[in-house]
Design an enzyme around this catalytic site. Structure first.
Site, PDB file in Angstrom:
ATOM      1  N   ASP A  46       0.828  -1.206   0.000  1.00  0.00           N
ATOM      2  CA  ASP A  46       0.000   0.000   0.000  1.00  0.00           C
ATOM      3  C   ASP A  46       0.865   1.260   0.000  1.00  0.00           C
ATOM      4  O   ASP A  46       1.603   1.516   0.952  1.00  0.00           O
ATOM      5  CB  ASP A  46      -0.884   0.006   1.264  1.00  0.00           C
ATOM      6  CG  ASP A  46      -1.881   1.157   1.240  1.00  0.00           C
ATOM      7  OD1 ASP A  46      -2.830   1.090   0.445  1.00  0.00           O
ATOM      8  OD2 ASP A  46      -1.680   2.138   1.987  1.00  0.00           O
ATOM      9  N   TYR A  51       2.420   9.812  -0.126  1.00  0.00           N
ATOM     10  CA  TYR A  51       3.454   9.241   0.756  1.00  0.00           C
ATOM     11  C   TYR A  51       4.854   9.567   0.211  1.00  0.00           C
ATOM     12  O   TYR A  51       5.844   9.358   0.898  1.00  0.00           O
ATOM     13  CB  TYR A  51       3.307   7.723   0.898  1.00  0.00           C
ATOM     14  CG  TYR A  51       2.003   7.256   1.492  1.00  0.00           C
ATOM     15  CD1 TYR A  51       1.086   8.158   2.033  1.00  0.00           C
ATOM     16  CD2 TYR A  51       1.679   5.899   1.511  1.00  0.00           C
ATOM     17  CE1 TYR A  51      -0.122   7.716   2.562  1.00  0.00           C
ATOM     18  CE2 TYR A  51       0.473   5.466   2.047  1.00  0.00           C
ATOM     19  CZ  TYR A  51      -0.422   6.376   2.559  1.00  0.00           C
ATOM     20  OH  TYR A  51      -1.615   5.925   3.075  1.00  0.00           O
ATOM     21  N   HIS A 109      -7.900   8.825  -2.615  1.00  0.00           N
ATOM     22  CA  HIS A 109      -7.384   8.818  -1.240  1.00  0.00           C
ATOM     23  C   HIS A 109      -8.399   9.348  -0.214  1.00  0.00           C
ATOM     24  O   HIS A 109      -8.569   8.774   0.860  1.00  0.00           O
ATOM     25  CB  HIS A 109      -6.085   9.636  -1.202  1.00  0.00           C
ATOM     26  CG  HIS A 109      -5.154   9.254  -0.090  1.00  0.00           C
ATOM     27  ND1 HIS A 109      -3.799   9.378  -0.203  1.00  0.00           N
ATOM     28  CD2 HIS A 109      -5.379   8.769   1.150  1.00  0.00           C
ATOM     29  CE1 HIS A 109      -3.223   8.979   0.922  1.00  0.00           C
ATOM     30  NE2 HIS A 109      -4.157   8.606   1.763  1.00  0.00           N
TER      31      HIS A 109
HETATM   32  N1  LIG Z   1      -5.966   5.754   3.274  1.00  0.00           N
HETATM   33  C1  LIG Z   1      -5.564   6.547   4.231  1.00  0.00           C
HETATM   34  O1  LIG Z   1      -6.022   7.687   4.388  1.00  0.00           O
HETATM   35  C2  LIG Z   1      -4.502   6.055   5.173  1.00  0.00           C
HETATM   36  C3  LIG Z   1      -4.249   6.745   6.378  1.00  0.00           C
HETATM   37  C4  LIG Z   1      -3.281   6.244   7.243  1.00  0.00           C
HETATM   38  C5  LIG Z   1      -2.597   5.085   6.903  1.00  0.00           C
HETATM   39  N2  LIG Z   1      -2.833   4.447   5.717  1.00  0.00           N
HETATM   40  C6  LIG Z   1      -2.089   3.212   5.318  1.00  0.00           C
HETATM   41  O2  LIG Z   1      -2.202   2.256   6.356  1.00  0.00           O
HETATM   42  C7  LIG Z   1      -0.898   1.863   6.764  1.00  0.00           C
HETATM   43  C8  LIG Z   1      -0.891   1.443   8.219  1.00  0.00           C
HETATM   44  O3  LIG Z   1      -1.400   2.457   9.057  1.00  0.00           O
HETATM   45  P1  LIG Z   1      -0.494   3.303  10.090  1.00  0.00           P
HETATM   46  O4  LIG Z   1       0.897   3.309   9.583  1.00  0.00           O
HETATM   47  O5  LIG Z   1      -1.204   4.563  10.308  1.00  0.00           O
HETATM   48  O6  LIG Z   1      -0.618   2.503  11.453  1.00  0.00           O
HETATM   49  P2  LIG Z   1      -0.379   1.027  12.018  1.00  0.00           P
HETATM   50  O7  LIG Z   1      -0.027   0.096  10.897  1.00  0.00           O
HETATM   51  O8  LIG Z   1      -1.557   0.731  12.854  1.00  0.00           O
HETATM   52  O9  LIG Z   1       0.853   1.231  12.985  1.00  0.00           O
HETATM   53  C9  LIG Z   1       2.155   1.419  12.495  1.00  0.00           C
HETATM   54  C10 LIG Z   1       3.101   1.576  13.690  1.00  0.00           C
HETATM   55  O10 LIG Z   1       3.089   0.379  14.471  1.00  0.00           O
HETATM   56  C11 LIG Z   1       4.426  -0.141  14.580  1.00  0.00           C
HETATM   57  N3  LIG Z   1       4.279  -1.617  14.512  1.00  0.00           N
HETATM   58  C12 LIG Z   1       4.071  -2.382  13.429  1.00  0.00           C
HETATM   59  N4  LIG Z   1       3.930  -3.678  13.752  1.00  0.00           N
HETATM   60  C13 LIG Z   1       4.054  -3.742  15.101  1.00  0.00           C
HETATM   61  C14 LIG Z   1       3.998  -4.809  16.038  1.00  0.00           C
HETATM   62  N5  LIG Z   1       3.774  -6.061  15.637  1.00  0.00           N
HETATM   63  N6  LIG Z   1       4.157  -4.513  17.354  1.00  0.00           N
HETATM   64  C15 LIG Z   1       4.381  -3.245  17.754  1.00  0.00           C
HETATM   65  N7  LIG Z   1       4.437  -2.188  16.911  1.00  0.00           N
HETATM   66  C16 LIG Z   1       4.268  -2.434  15.605  1.00  0.00           C
HETATM   67  C17 LIG Z   1       5.203   0.423  13.419  1.00  0.00           C
HETATM   68  O11 LIG Z   1       6.557   0.596  13.738  1.00  0.00           O
HETATM   69  P3  LIG Z   1       7.754  -0.255  13.032  1.00  0.00           P
HETATM   70  O12 LIG Z   1       7.828   0.161  11.592  1.00  0.00           O
HETATM   71  O13 LIG Z   1       8.969   0.168  13.800  1.00  0.00           O
HETATM   72  O14 LIG Z   1       7.447  -1.707  13.207  1.00  0.00           O
HETATM   73  C18 LIG Z   1       4.523   1.799  13.265  1.00  0.00           C
HETATM   74  O15 LIG Z   1       5.073   2.729  14.166  1.00  0.00           O
HETATM   75  C19 LIG Z   1      -0.033   3.082   6.435  1.00  0.00           C
HETATM   76  O16 LIG Z   1       1.335   2.780   6.420  1.00  0.00           O
HETATM   77  C20 LIG Z   1      -0.605   3.450   5.089  1.00  0.00           C
HETATM   78  O17 LIG Z   1      -0.082   2.601   4.077  1.00  0.00           O
HETATM   79  C21 LIG Z   1      -3.789   4.909   4.866  1.00  0.00           C
END
Ligand SMILES: NC(=O)c1ccc[n+]([C@@H]2O[C@H](COP(=O)([O-])OP(=O)(O)OC[C@H]3O[C@@H](n4cnc5c(N)ncnc54)[C@H](OP(=O)(O)O)[C@@H]3O)[C@@H](O)[C@H]2O)c1
Length: 276
Positions: A46, A51, A109
């Site tokens: 994704d 980004y 988006h």
């Molecule tokens: N469509 C939209 O508007 C939108 C908005 C926000 C996000 N997104 C997409 O969704 C993806 C994921 O969402 P997000 O990045 O907001 O949040 P998330 O995936 O809920 O959380 C990511 C955070 O959690 C940590 N993490 C990952 N696996 C872990 C585990 N097993 N244990 C503990 N910590 C862990 C990561 O750090 P490390 O890297 O150090 O593991 C990072 O700091 C984004 O990267 C993006 O691609 C889309």
């Protein structure tokens, strides 16, 4: 390597049941993260124009570590490019940065209701799919009302709506709406980015009972809801653990315990949030 189940989308293509998020990684970090994820077995990636890491993601896809046709590359149209011609042009820029002949899944988006041009963008997305440049088209952060309008004005439903979804925001109503329309729900911020979810006693107790990590409990909860989480991790060990959620099952009480918490968002409200 872990093999991942798939969903069949309403256009007949398949979507892995779990993917890798790449925000807020820069090009080099994204390239390394996507490479290690592909090696671990991830097949859904994704990214988004906003980004600013499509180039890095594209380099990892082009590395050949996994055949191109096995990878579902998702990118997203930014708010500043809403409109029919603007969408076609923005897509070409994304495709060039990714270095791909086609994009697997292209999403709007954010709906930006104030700007009110998402229907024109949707018509361009339909054209991109007809032209074979995009395999599947979808939306992100759309409400049921926004999707009903797309259906009414174009007759074409999205294959996917990627929304904020985690145990602080289980999205029961919108998920039920999607299910009724044959739309797959993707969960962003699935681990509740920045919340204390993974230290929550209800989650850690269930993790101990199954001999898994808190992150695995939460991601398993998503897959059992029928949603497709895209957790972001740049850490190869956490990437592997996050993918390894298809070998255990949560009971009904455990599903309820994971979701039983006060509701809160970590991201924007789709009715007003504007991302250009
Ligand atoms: N469509 C939209 O508007 C939108 C908005 C926000 C996000 N997104 C997409 O969704 C993806 C994921 O969402 P997000 O990045 O907001 O949040 P998330 O995936 O809920 O959380 C990511 C955070 O959690 C940590 N993490 C990952 N696996 C872990 C585990 N097993 N244990 C503990 N910590 C862990 C990561 O750090 P490390 O890297 O150090 O593991 C990072 O700091 C984004 O990267 C993006 O691609 C889309």
């Amino acid at each position: 390597m872990i093999s991942i189940p798939t969903h069949t989308l309403n256009d007949g293509t398949t979507l892995p049941a779990l993917g890798l998020g790449t925000w807020p990684l820069g090009d080099d970090e994204a390239q390394a993260a996507v490479l290690s994820a592909l090696e671990a077995g991830y097949r859904l990636i994704d990214t988004a124009t906003n980004y600013r890491n499509e180039t890095g993601v594209g380099r990892a896809v082009a590395s050949g570590v996994v055949p191109r046709e096995e990878i579902v590359v998702t990118t997203k149209l930014p708010g500043r490019h809403h409109g029919y011609e603007e969408t076609l042009a923005s897509f070409e820029e994304s495709r060039a940065r990714l270095g791909l002949e086609y994009v697997d899944l292209y999403l709007i988006h954010w709906p930006l209701p104030r700007v009110d041009r998402y229907v024109d963008s949707w018509k361009a997305m339909i054209k991109l799919r007809e032209d074979g440049l995009v395999r599947s088209i979808g939306v992100s952060n759309f409400t049921a009302g926004h999707i009903e309008r797309l259906e009414k004005e174009t007759g074409v439903l999205p294959s996917v709506n990627q929304i904020e979804l985690h145990p602080f925001l289980p999205q029961d109503e919108l998920r039920a709406f999607h299910a009724g329309k044959g739309i797959v729900t993707e969960s962003y911020s699935p681990l509740g980015r920045g919340t204390p979810l993974l230290e929550d006693p209800a989650v850690t107790r269930i993790a101990e009972a199954h001999g898994v990590t808190p992150g695995q409990v939460v991601l398993r909860w998503h897959t059992q809801l029928g949603a497709v989480p895209v957790p972001k991790s740049a850490n190869p060990e956490r990437q592997r653990a996050n993918l390894d959620v298809f070998g255990f099952e949560l009971g009904e009480d455990e599903m309820r315990a994971v979701a039983g918490r006060a509701h809160r968002r970590v991201g924007g409200d789709p009715e007003v949030h504007e991302e250009f």
